[in-house]
Design an enzyme around this catalytic site. Structure first.
Site, PDB file in Angstrom:
ATOM      1  N   ALA A  65       0.865  -1.174   0.000  1.00  0.00           N
ATOM      2  CA  ALA A  65       0.000   0.000   0.000  1.00  0.00           C
ATOM      3  C   ALA A  65       0.903   1.226   0.000  1.00  0.00           C
ATOM      4  O   ALA A  65       2.068   1.156   0.425  1.00  0.00           O
ATOM      5  CB  ALA A  65      -0.882  -0.009   1.246  1.00  0.00           C
ATOM      6  N   GLY A 108       0.727  -4.956   1.059  1.00  0.00           N
ATOM      7  CA  GLY A 108      -0.482  -5.017   0.249  1.00  0.00           C
ATOM      8  C   GLY A 108      -0.239  -5.622  -1.127  1.00  0.00           C
ATOM      9  O   GLY A 108      -1.170  -6.146  -1.754  1.00  0.00           O
ATOM     10  N   GLU A 111      -0.548  -9.196  -0.533  1.00  0.00           N
ATOM     11  CA  GLU A 111      -1.970  -9.455  -0.257  1.00  0.00           C
ATOM     12  C   GLU A 111      -2.790  -9.421  -1.547  1.00  0.00           C
ATOM     13  O   GLU A 111      -3.680 -10.246  -1.747  1.00  0.00           O
ATOM     14  CB  GLU A 111      -2.500  -8.422   0.747  1.00  0.00           C
ATOM     15  N   GLU A 131       4.879  -5.065   7.129  1.00  0.00           N
ATOM     16  CA  GLU A 131       4.129  -3.981   7.778  1.00  0.00           C
ATOM     17  C   GLU A 131       4.581  -3.734   9.212  1.00  0.00           C
ATOM     18  O   GLU A 131       4.539  -2.608   9.701  1.00  0.00           O
ATOM     19  CB  GLU A 131       2.620  -4.291   7.777  1.00  0.00           C
TER      20      GLU A 131
HETATM   21  C1  HXC Z   1       5.080   4.451  -1.172  1.00  0.00           C
HETATM   22  C2  HXC Z   1       6.999   3.507  -1.986  1.00  0.00           C
HETATM   23  C3  HXC Z   1       6.644   2.258  -1.445  1.00  0.00           C
HETATM   24  C4  HXC Z   1       5.400   2.172  -0.735  1.00  0.00           C
HETATM   25  C5  HXC Z   1       8.525   2.047  -2.430  1.00  0.00           C
HETATM   26  N1  HXC Z   1       8.173   3.324  -2.598  1.00  0.00           N
HETATM   27  N2  HXC Z   1       7.617   1.376  -1.732  1.00  0.00           N
HETATM   28  N3  HXC Z   1       6.225   4.594  -1.851  1.00  0.00           N
HETATM   29  N4  HXC Z   1       4.668   3.289  -0.626  1.00  0.00           N
HETATM   30  N5  HXC Z   1       4.945   1.038  -0.227  1.00  0.00           N
HETATM   31  C6  HXC Z   1       8.901   4.385  -3.301  1.00  0.00           C
HETATM   32  C7  HXC Z   1      10.095   4.887  -2.513  1.00  0.00           C
HETATM   33  O1  HXC Z   1       9.700   5.824  -1.541  1.00  0.00           O
HETATM   34  C8  HXC Z   1      10.941   5.491  -3.619  1.00  0.00           C
HETATM   35  O2  HXC Z   1      10.427   6.737  -4.006  1.00  0.00           O
HETATM   36  C9  HXC Z   1      10.678   4.541  -4.786  1.00  0.00           C
HETATM   37  O3  HXC Z   1       9.463   3.864  -4.495  1.00  0.00           O
HETATM   38  C10 HXC Z   1      11.769   3.498  -4.948  1.00  0.00           C
HETATM   39  O4  HXC Z   1      11.921   2.817  -3.717  1.00  0.00           O
HETATM   40  P1  HXC Z   1      13.335   2.601  -2.995  1.00  0.00           P
HETATM   41  O5  HXC Z   1      13.054   2.316  -1.570  1.00  0.00           O
HETATM   42  O6  HXC Z   1      14.277   3.705  -3.314  1.00  0.00           O
HETATM   43  O7  HXC Z   1      13.831   1.272  -3.749  1.00  0.00           O
HETATM   44  P2  HXC Z   1      14.815   0.130  -3.196  1.00  0.00           P
HETATM   45  O8  HXC Z   1      15.965   0.751  -2.442  1.00  0.00           O
HETATM   46  O9  HXC Z   1      15.090  -0.734  -4.380  1.00  0.00           O
HETATM   47  O10 HXC Z   1      13.949  -0.688  -2.125  1.00  0.00           O
HETATM   48  C11 HXC Z   1      12.837  -1.435  -2.554  1.00  0.00           C
HETATM   49  C12 HXC Z   1      11.955  -1.830  -1.349  1.00  0.00           C
HETATM   50  C13 HXC Z   1      11.605  -0.563  -0.506  1.00  0.00           C
HETATM   51  C14 HXC Z   1      12.719  -2.855  -0.460  1.00  0.00           C
HETATM   52  C15 HXC Z   1      10.700  -2.515  -1.903  1.00  0.00           C
HETATM   53  O11 HXC Z   1      11.082   0.404  -1.391  1.00  0.00           O
HETATM   54  C16 HXC Z   1      10.599  -0.804   0.553  1.00  0.00           C
HETATM   55  O12 HXC Z   1      10.902  -1.371   1.609  1.00  0.00           O
HETATM   56  N6  HXC Z   1       9.352  -0.370   0.324  1.00  0.00           N
HETATM   57  C17 HXC Z   1       8.297  -0.454   1.312  1.00  0.00           C
HETATM   58  C18 HXC Z   1       7.756  -1.861   1.427  1.00  0.00           C
HETATM   59  C19 HXC Z   1       6.673  -1.958   2.480  1.00  0.00           C
HETATM   60  O13 HXC Z   1       6.913  -1.662   3.664  1.00  0.00           O
HETATM   61  N7  HXC Z   1       5.464  -2.351   2.092  1.00  0.00           N
HETATM   62  C20 HXC Z   1       4.330  -2.464   3.001  1.00  0.00           C
HETATM   63  C21 HXC Z   1       3.529  -1.208   2.954  1.00  0.00           C
HETATM   64  S1  HXC Z   1       2.216  -1.209   4.130  1.00  0.00           S
HETATM   65  P3  HXC Z   1      11.160   8.137  -3.600  1.00  0.00           P
HETATM   66  O14 HXC Z   1      10.369   9.147  -4.376  1.00  0.00           O
HETATM   67  O15 HXC Z   1      10.993   8.253  -2.149  1.00  0.00           O
HETATM   68  O16 HXC Z   1      12.576   7.969  -4.042  1.00  0.00           O
HETATM   69  C22 HXC Z   1       1.026  -2.126   3.421  1.00  0.00           C
HETATM   70  C23 HXC Z   1      -0.183  -2.305   4.260  1.00  0.00           C
HETATM   71  C24 HXC Z   1      -1.309  -2.912   3.492  1.00  0.00           C
HETATM   72  O17 HXC Z   1       1.134  -2.599   2.340  1.00  0.00           O
HETATM   73  C25 HXC Z   1      -2.537  -2.895   4.326  1.00  0.00           C
HETATM   74  C26 HXC Z   1      -3.791  -2.930   3.535  1.00  0.00           C
HETATM   75  C27 HXC Z   1      -4.167  -1.691   2.850  1.00  0.00           C
END
Ligand code: HXC
Length: 257
Positions: A65, A108, A111, A131
């Site tokens: 998400a 997400g 999911e 998460e």
């Molecule tokens: C918003 C995101 C994002 C996310 C990545 N980006 N994941 N933006 N929401 N979930 C953005 C980053 O901010 C960045 O933009 C760009 O994408 C590239 O990401 P990087 O982190 O620079 O890439 P990398 O170093 O290759 O790392 C990849 C990654 C990391 C390991 C996937 O991005 C990461 O950990 N992302 C978050 C994963 C996560 O926690 N997902 C769960 C979300 S909560 P900028 O502009 O900043 O450079 C969830 C809850 C669901 O899903 C519940 C139901 C609705």
């Protein structure tokens, strides 16, 4: 139809949706989820479509998400908007949906993939429910679907530590049906989807409904449900055609009747 966050195309009887927010690793913001549902609504309505494929990019199916969109939300807002209801619609679709996952399927994103009917993974796929590192937990079915799919030990470890599974572990654990080389993933998913779409559409829908029943009821009730639906299939022209074609040693041609 032109969308802001997804690309759609039709390949024969298959609808292909490509998640397309490369700048955010396909993070699922509300626009994307709304557009995905609009596209899926269209495919559900279109009698010419028999199966849908959802894919992302080679680097990310979806990194979860959209954290930036969620970060400022309050409890009353999340409760009142109940934005996750929109996500649930993906799981409620009647036509088969294949997830073709390459790269990250996190939070997400994982999911969403699990809401599809099965997952084909590329050898680069990585699945996780990170998460907890954000101070929350999976909220779109992750604690439930992952546990049912891979069992308590792995689901608990993944949800409590946020560690990722690679494609091989995901296949061993039953999370994905098969692993495909990354450069062949979408072609293979389209091929599988075309095979499904060539079957009788009502029979495919009834089959999907019956398999899903296994998640929702006891074995005895599930078996009873299966039996009733199996019997009902003998009221279709497609059952006659399918069995007649076998006897006549020719491919079946289903009329969806
Ligand atoms: C918003 C995101 C994002 C996310 C990545 N980006 N994941 N933006 N929401 N979930 C953005 C980053 O901010 C960045 O933009 C760009 O994408 C590239 O990401 P990087 O982190 O620079 O890439 P990398 O170093 O290759 O790392 C990849 C990654 C990391 C390991 C996937 O991005 C990461 O950990 N992302 C978050 C994963 C996560 O926690 N997902 C769960 C979300 S909560 P900028 O502009 O900043 O450079 C969830 C809850 C669901 O899903 C519940 C139901 C609705």
């Amino acid at each position: 139809m032109t969308y802001e966050t997804i690309l759609t195309e039709t390949r024969g009887k298959v609808g292909l949706v490509t998640l397309n927010r490369p700048q955010a690793l396909n993070a699922l913001n509300s626009t994307l989820v709304a557009e995905l549902n609009e596209a899926l609504d269209g495919y559900e309505r279109d009698p010419g479509i028999g199966c849908v494929v959802i894919t992302g990019s080679e680097k990310a199916f979806a990194a979860g998400a959209d954290i930036k969109e969620m970060s400022g939300l309050s409890y009353p807002q999340t409760y009142l908007d109940d934005f996750i209801t929109a996500w649930d619609k993906v799981a409620a679709r009647r036509k088969p949906i294949v997830a073709a996952v390459s790269g990250f399927a996190l939070g997400g994103g994982c999911e969403l993939a699990m809401m599809c009917d099965f997952i084909l993974a590329s050898d680069t796929a990585k699945f996780g429910q990170p998460e907890i590192k954000l101070g929350v937990m999976p909220g779109a079915g992750g604690t439930q679907r992952l546990t049912r799919i891979v069992g308590k030990a792995k689901a608990m470890e993944m949800c409590l530590t946020g560690r990722m599974m690679d494609a091989a572990e995901a296949e061993r654990s039953g999370l994905v049906s098969r692993i495909v080389p990354a450069d062949q993933l979408v072609d293979e998913a389209l091929k599988v989807a075309a095979t499904i779409a060539d079957m009788s559409l009502p029979i495919a829908l009834m089959t999907k409904e019956s398999v899903n029943r296994a998640y929702e009821t006891t074995l005895a009730e599930g078996i009873r449900f299966e039996r009733r639906v199996f019997h009902a299939m003998f009221a279709t022209a497609d059952q006659k055609e399918g069995m007649q074609a076998f006897v006549e040693k020719r491919p079946a041609k289903f009329a969806n009747e």
